[in-house]
Design a protein around this motif. Structure first.
Motif, PDB file in Angstrom:
ATOM      1  N   PHE A 162     -13.789  15.587   0.595  1.00 16.95           N
ATOM      2  CA  PHE A 162     -13.551  14.223   0.138  1.00 16.95           C
ATOM      3  C   PHE A 162     -14.667  13.716  -0.773  1.00 16.95           C
ATOM      4  N   GLN A 204      -3.317  14.149 -10.925  1.00 20.80           N
ATOM      5  CA  GLN A 204      -4.703  14.519 -10.619  1.00 20.80           C
ATOM      6  C   GLN A 204      -4.802  15.846  -9.867  1.00 20.80           C
ATOM      7  N   ILE A 225      -2.382  13.244  -3.119  1.00 25.40           N
ATOM      8  CA  ILE A 225      -3.080  12.548  -4.202  1.00 25.40           C
ATOM      9  C   ILE A 225      -2.075  12.285  -5.321  1.00 25.40           C
ATOM     10  N   GLY A 240     -13.959  12.353  -4.386  1.00 25.75           N
ATOM     11  CA  GLY A 240     -14.494  11.048  -4.712  1.00 25.75           C
ATOM     12  C   GLY A 240     -15.294  11.065  -6.002  1.00 25.75           C
ATOM     13  N   GLY A 249      -4.328  10.030  -0.137  1.00 22.12           N
ATOM     14  CA  GLY A 249      -3.367   9.272   0.654  1.00 22.12           C
ATOM     15  C   GLY A 249      -3.182   9.884   2.024  1.00 22.12           C
ATOM     16  N   ASP A 294     -13.159  10.577  -8.841  1.00 21.71           N
ATOM     17  CA  ASP A 294     -12.389   9.330  -8.777  1.00 21.71           C
ATOM     18  C   ASP A 294     -10.933   9.597  -8.387  1.00 21.71           C
ATOM     19  N   ASN A 352       0.812  -1.214   0.000  1.00 23.36           N
ATOM     20  CA  ASN A 352       0.000   0.000   0.000  1.00 23.36           C
ATOM     21  C   ASN A 352       0.840   1.256   0.000  1.00 23.36           C
ATOM     22  N   SER A 385      -8.262   9.394  -5.397  1.00 26.36           N
ATOM     23  CA  SER A 385      -7.985   8.727  -4.121  1.00 26.36           C
ATOM     24  C   SER A 385      -7.033   9.575  -3.293  1.00 26.36           C
TER      25      SER A 385
END
Length: 804
Positions: A323, A353, A349, A327, A334, A330, A248, A332
Motif C-alpha cells: 500500500f 491505473q 483500483i 500510495g 478500494g 497516488d 462512496n 487509491s
C-alpha cells in the motif's frame, strides 16, 4: 432560503431548459427566496474536452466546435456569447499550435460551459420579467492550485460568498455557476467530479439555507440503477451517513463532497426530477428510519490487482509495502480481500491505473519474484464492484445462493467492520444480471423467471397459453413473474426480453429465421437475463444434444421430450454429471404420466431408501382409450382406432403409438429413476401392428385399418369371462441389481382389478414396495391430451421457479 441546483441534462435544449425556467418562475411566484446553481448545459463539458483533445492531436475540430456553438445559442439566438466563444477559439488554436495543453488550460476551457449556462438562464428569466443576475462563482470560491480537482479554502470562500450576497439587491435572483473557482493568483480552477453539486452544497453551507434541492433527470435515488433494474424503486429518505456510503460506493448522482458541507449545519438535500416536478424525490437529512438495506450501487471502470506467493505466508510488512508503493503512485485502493493463509491478496483500483500498479509492485517485490516467494502479480480488467448498503453477510446468504444458481462467479467479496455494507466483485458482463438478482432477493419484488420454449406444437402452444393466462395471478400470489423471452419453432425464433404476448402466433410468423440454440443463448447473455429455464416440447433427437450447452450457460431444463432420458445410458449419465457440476435442475414429469405426479413420487420413495420391487401399469393414454373402448363396446377395433385418431389421442401416424416404443421409453425412464442401467434394447416389446402393415406410408396404413379387426376380435373373444385387454408396461425382477426386467405387452386382466376398471384415456401406475407389501401405491388420472401434458410441464416450471 433554498438553493436550487440544476444538472446538465436538466438544462438540455427543449423540454429540459423549458422546465428549468418554469420551476424557477413558480418558486419566485410563490415568494420563495431562492438561489440557483447551474452545471454546464447538456453534454457541454464532455464536448469541450473532446474538442480540446482533437486540437491537441491536430485533428479537425471545427465541425464539432460549430455544433457546440449552435447548440448553446439555440434557446436564445440573439444572446451575445462573443466573450466566451472568442476565448475558447483562442485556447483551441493555441493548443493546436503547440500540440499540448496543461491542466490549467483545461480548467479554463471547461469553465466556459458553466459560464455559458448562467448567462443563458439569467437572460431567459429577465426576458420573462424576472430580475436576475449571472454570478461567476470564481468571485466566490477560492482554492489551491490543484488544477482539475482543486481544494476549497473554506474561510476565504465563506467570507467572499457572504460579502457578495449582502450586496445583491433585494428582488434580484442570483444564478450561480457551479464547478469553477479561482486560486489566490486569480487563475481558474475546477472542483473535480461532481463539482457543480459540491459548489451548491458549499453555497448552502455558507448561506445557511433551509434546504438544497438538486434537480436531475431522475426521480431521486433508487434502490438500484433503474437503467439496470426495471423494478428499482425511489428511496424516500436517507440519512447523511447512508447517503455518504452510497456516494462512496458509486451512486452516480451523489458524491461524498456534496454531502459533507451539509452535515455541519444539518441542511437537508432533496434529489428531484426536472422532468417530473411534481415528484417528492429523495430527502437526505439527519433523521434516521428503520429500513436496513437502502440501495445497491455499481462501480464500473475498476480492475483487480492480485498478488500471490508462498513467501507471503507469515511475513510481516508485506501489506505495508504494497500500500505504500501504491500510495506513492497516488493510487487509491478500494475493496480488499485476503486469503486466511496469507498466501494471496486481491484489491480493487481504478481500471486506468492497473498497468502503473502492476509495474510499481513488480519493481518493489523484484527480489521476492526472483526468489519465487511471490509467484504472480497480475491485473484483471473489466470488472465491476457491486455494493449493498445496509446488509450484513448473514442476511446476504439468499442472494449469494441465487447468484450461484445463475452462474455468476464472485471474484472478491468483502464486508465492512460494522457489517452494514457488502461489496462483491464480478465480471462486467455479469454485473447487470447480478444486480437484478440481488435486488429481487433483498427488496422482495417479483423475481423474474426467464423462459425459453422450444417447440410450439400442441403441447408447446397449450403451455404458452396457460402461462400467459396465469401470469398475473402467479405474480400476485407467488411474487414471481413468468416471462417467455424466447419461442423457437422449426422455422422461426421469436425473441422479446419483456416477454411474448397473446399475439404470439402471428408474431412468430413474422419473426427471424431460427438458426439454432445459440441465438437464444446469445440473446439471454446480451440482455443479462437471470433465472433461465429452457423447456423442450419437441420430439427431436437432435435438440437433446444441446442440453449440455444449455446447462453450461445457466439454464435449468424441463422436458416433455422422452428421448434424452431414453438415449444411451452414457448420455443419460453425462447429463446428470453436467447438472450436478453446474447446480442445475432437470424436471420431466410429463415423460411418463403426462400431468400425474409419478416420477416425483418414485424419486421420493427411492431416495428415502424404500425398496421398490415392481412398477406396472397402463402408460399410454392413447392406448388406454383404445383398449378401454374396444373391451367395453361391441365395435370393431378399427372403428375405435379411428375415434382415437379423430380425438387427437394418437400421433398423426398411429403406428408410432401401436408399435409400443412410446410405452417402452416411459418404462425405461422409470427404470433409470431407480438407478438401473438398462438400455432400450433390453426391453421386450409387443408390437400391436401386424408385420404386413408395419412398412409403407401413414396414408397406406390408414387405408387398411380393417385388416386389424380379425386379430383383435379373436383376442377379445378368447379371454376368460369378465376380463378385458390392457396394454401395459411392467418393470420387475431384482431391482437391486444393475438391470431389471422390462416388458411391454398386451395382457388380459380382470375387469374388477385396478387395471381392469380403467376408463377413458386415463393412465394408471401400480407401485409395489417392500414396506407397503400387498397394499399397492396406485396413481391414476388423465394420461393423454396436449392440455394435460402442458399442465404437467407447467407444474415442473413452477417447481423450479419456487427454488430460484
Amino acid at each position: 432560503m433554498i438553493i436550487l441546483k440544476f444538472g446538465g441534462k436538466s438544462l438540455s435544449n427543449g423540454l429540459g431548459i423549458q422546465n428549468v425556467i418554469s420551476i424557477i418562475q413558480n418558486k419566485i411566484n410563490k415568494k420563495e427566496p431562492i438561489v440557483v446553481v447551474l452545471s454546464a448545459r447538456g453534454n457541454a463539458t464532455n464536448e469541450l474536452e473532446q474538442i480540446l483533445e482533437l486540437a491537441q492531436q491536430n485533428k479537425e475540430y471545427k465541425s464539432d466546435w460549430e455544433a457546440f456553438r449552435a447548440y448553446q445559442r439555440e434557446p436564445m439566438p440573439l444572446l451575445n456569447f462573443d466573450a466566451e466563444f472568442n476565448q475558447l477559439e483562442k485556447l483551441f488554436e493555441g493548443v493546436k499550435l503547440i500540440g499540448d495543453y496543461s491542466l490549467k488550460i483545461k480548467d479554463l476551457v471547461l469553465a466556459q460551459g458553466e459560464l455559458l449556462a448562467i448567462k443563458l438562464v439569467s437572460a431567459l428569466l429577465n426576458a420573462n420579467g424576472f430580475k436576475s443576475i449571472a454570478v461567476d462563482s470564481r468571485l466566490l470560491f477560492k482554492t489551491d492550485s490543484n488544477f482539475g480537482n482543486a481544494h476549497i479554502k473554506e474561510e476565504l470562500s465563506a467570507e467572499n460568498t457572504i460579502n457578495f450576497f449582502n450586496q445583491i439587491p433585494v428582488g434580484t435572483l442570483p444564478v450561480v455557476s457551479g464547478f469553477i473557482a479561482t486560486n489566490r493568483a486569480g487563475e481558474t480552477t475546477t472542483l473535480g467530479r461532481n463539482g457543480s453539486n459540491y459548489s451548491a452544497s458549499l453555497l448552502a453551507k455558507y448561506l445557511n439555507t433551509e434546504e438544497l434541492q438538486n434537480y436531475t433527470h431522475v426521480n431521486g435515488i433508487y434502490t438500484a440503477n433503474p437503467n439496470q433494474v426495471e423494478d428499482a424503486r425511489v428511496i424516500k429518505h436517507l440519512n447523511y451517513q447512508e447517503a455518504n456510503e452510497l456516494a462512496n460506493f458509486g451512486a452516480s448522482i451523489l458524491h461524498a463532497k456534496t454531502i459533507i458541507p451539509l452535515i455541519e449545519n444539518k441542511i437537508p438535500l432533496r434529489i428531484l426530477n426536472t422532468f417530473n416536478p411534481e415528484g417528492t424525490g429523495t430527502l437526505i437529512s439527519s433523521a434516521n428510519n428503520n429500513i436496513d438495506v437502502k440501495s445497491i450501487s455499481v462501480q464500473n471502470d475498476v480492475g483487480i490487482i492480485h498478488i500471490e506467493g508462498r513467501g507471503m505466508l507469515g511475513k510481516t510488512g508485506i501489506d505495508s509495502r504494497i500500500f505504500n508503493t501504491l500510495g506513492n503512485k497516488d493510487i487509491s485502493v478500494g475493496v480488499i480481500s485476503q486469503g486466511s493463509s496469507e498466501r494471496s491478496i486481491g484489491f480493487i483500483i481504478a481500471k486506468n491505473q492497473t498497468k502503473t500498479a502492476v509495474s510499481a509492485l513488480k519493481s518493489e517485490f523484484r527480489t521476492e519474484i526472483i526468489e519465487k516467494d511471490i509467484s504472480a502479480i497480475t491485473a484483471l480488467h473489466d470488472v465491476s464492484v457491486i455494493t449493498v448498503v445496509g446488509q450484513n453477510l448473514k442476511a446476504f446468504s439468499s442472494s449469494y445462493q441465487a447468484l450461484a444458481k445463475n452462474n455468476v462467479d464472485l471474484l472478491l467479496i468483502n464486508n465492512t467492520l460494522n457489517g452494514k455494507n457488502i461489496s462483491l466483485v464480478v465480471k462486467n458482463e455479469n454485473a447487470t444480471k447480478a444486480v437484478n438478482i440481488i435486488h429481487s432477493q433483498i427488496f422482495g419484488v417479483s423475481k423474474k423467471i426467464n423462459i425459453a420454449i422450444f417447440g410450439k406444437g400442441n403441447v408447446g402452444g397449450s403451455l404458452i397459453n396457460q402461462i400467459l393466462k396465469s401470469q398475473e395471478q402467479i405474480a400476485k400470489r407467488k411474487q414471481t413473474r413468468l416471462n417467455i423471452f424466447a419461442l423457437a419453432g422449426t422455422q422461426h425464433i421469436l425473441l422479446d426480453r419483456n416477454g411474448i404476448g397473446e399475439n404470439w402466433r402471428s408474431d412468430y410468423e413474422k419473426a427471424a429465421k431460427n438458426n439454432g440454440i445459440q441465438q437464444v443463448i446469445d440473446y439471454a447473455t446480451k440482455h443479462h437475463l437471470e433465472n433461465l429455464i429452457a423447456i423442450d416440447n419437441t420430439a427431436s433427437s437432435e435438440f437433446i444434444e444441446d442440453y449440455s450447452r444449455l446447462i453450461e450457460q445457466g439454464f435449468d431444463l424441463i422436458s416433455s421430450n422422452k428421448l434424452a432420458n431414453t438415449s444411451g445410458f452414457q448420455f443419460y449419465q453425462n447429463i446428470r454429471s453436467k447438472l450436478k457440476k453446474y447446480g442445475k435442475q432437470y424436471l420431466y414429469e410429463t415423460n411418463v404420466g403426462a400431468g400425474l405426479p409419478l416420477i416425483d413420487t418414485i424419486k421420493l420413495l427411492h431416495d428415502s431408501g424404500e425398496n421398490i420391487t415392481r412398477i406396472r401399469g397402463v402408460f399410454s393414454g392413447s392406448l388406454s382409450y383404445l383398449f378401454n373402448a374396444f373391451s367395453s363396446e361391441n365395435i370393431p377395433f378399427s372403428t375405435v382406432l379411428e375415434q382415437a385418431i379423430a380425438k387427437g389421442f394418437t400421433e398423426p401416424d398411429p403406428r408410432e403409438d401401436l408399435c409400443g416404443n412410446d410405452v417402452a421409453r416411459k418404462l425405461l425412464i422409470l427404470a433409470r429413476e431407480l438407478d438401473l442401467e438398462n438400455e432400450f434394447d433390453d426391453i421386450r416389446i409387443k408390437n400391436l401392428i401386424p408385420e404386413a402393415l408395419r412398412a409403407g406410408t401413414a396414408e397406406s396404413f390408414l387405408s387398411k385399418l380393417e385388416a386389424l379387426n380379425p386379430f383383435y376380435q379373436k383376442l377379445k373373444e378368447s379371454q376368460k369371462p369378465d376380463h378385458v385387454l390392457r396394454y401395459i408396461g411392467d418393470l420387475h425382477g431384482d431391482l437391486q441389481k444393475e438391470k431389471g426386467i422390462l416388458e411391454v405387452d398386451l395382457v388380459s386382466v380382470s375387469k374388477f382389478s385396478s387395471l381392469g376398471q380403467l376408463s377413458g384415456s386415463d393412465s394408471i401406475f401400480e407401485i409395489y414396495t417392500e414396506s407397503y407389501g400387498d397394499k399397492l401405491i396406485v396413481i391414476q388420472g388423465a394420461g393423454a391430451g396436449a392440455e394435460v401434458t402442458a399442465r404437467g410441464v407447467f407444474g415442473d416450471l413452477l417447481r423450479i421457479a419456487e427454488k430460484k
